[in-house]
Scaffold this motif. Structure first.
Motif: not given
Length: 255
Positions: A69-86
């Protein structure tokens, strides 16, 4: 699709972008389909977590489902923002998850019980610190692939020593979803220019998310079956509402 786009999140700072038009549906979500395609992974991991808690499986499996679940949430944050931190919030949990799989796969035969979790914990902590400082490119992919390859021989060993037909089917579904998901991921990466000219984008990376969510669930369920068998808990594979497989166990009564 590599151009920087000003949006609610600002210019793109991630090192990787997928073959999906940025901010096509909302100024708050950079890659819409790649973001929402993580939802099935969260739901499947939640089902697995509930099953692990209700039947009192070892805590390692609860942690494993939470890791998914943590990995999926992290992936959502990344693809939603396209920021390096995410992006790091997506990539670092990927490594942590593989270290957890390595522990579950190899710990039953590890003679020094405390050394393995300590080593894996320290390895994961050091990687997280280094990854927060250094922008890995192809190096991250190679590193992640090596971790995956280290798990495959052990999974195969579990498969050949498992006689239950339903459990073997879980292992086959694990391999099938991995291959299908990898195929969609590869097509999305290699043929992006051609796909961008199509009337409809098949969203290969989003399909990768869906298949990898199923892949993780089948892998977890298979490992739960094997571990229950090792503990003598008489496991059997049953289906939730006749569709989704899960492991049901019968722990022996205390003498």
């Amino acid at each position: 699709m590599a151009e920087s786009i000003s949006s609610f999140w600002g210019p793109v700072t991630s090192t990787i972008e997928c073959c999906e038009e940025n901010y096509a549906y909302s100024s708050y979500i950079a890659e819409f389909y790649n973001t929402i395609s993580n939802i099935p992974t969260i739901l499947l991991a939640l089902i697995g977590l509930i099953n692990a808690v209700i039947q009192r499986f070892e805590k390692r499996f609860s942690v494993l489902h939470v890791s998914n679940m943590t990995l999926a949430i992290g992936s959502m944050l990344y693809h939603a923002t396209l920021q390096h931190v995410q992006q790091q919030s997506d990539e670092t949990p990927m490594v942590w998850e593989m270290l957890l799989y390595m522990y579950i796969l190899y710990s039953p035969d590890w003679h020094y019980r405390s050394t393995m979790p300590i080593f894996l914990f320290l390895y994961g902590a050091v990687f997280a610190i280094v990854h927060s400082i250094v922008r890995f490119g192809i190096g991250f992919k190679v590193h992640y692939a090596i971790l995956c390859l280290l798990c495959i021989p052990r999974m195969y060993k579990y498969y050949i020593y498992t006689e239950d037909v339903s459990a073997k089917r879980l292992a086959k579904l694990y391999v099938a979803t991995l291959l299908l998901g990898s195929l969609f991921w590869l097509c999305d990466r290699v043929f992006c220019k051609e796909i961008s000219t199509w009337l409809i984008n098949p969203q290969g990376h989003a399909l990768w998310h869906v298949f990898m969510g199923l892949n993780s669930y089948f892998a977890n369920t298979f490992l739960m079956f094997c571990r229950a068998q090792q503990r003598g808990w008489s496991p059997k594979v049953v289906r939730l509402m006749g569709v989704l497989p899960y492991v049901k166990i019968e722990k022996p009564k205390r003498q």
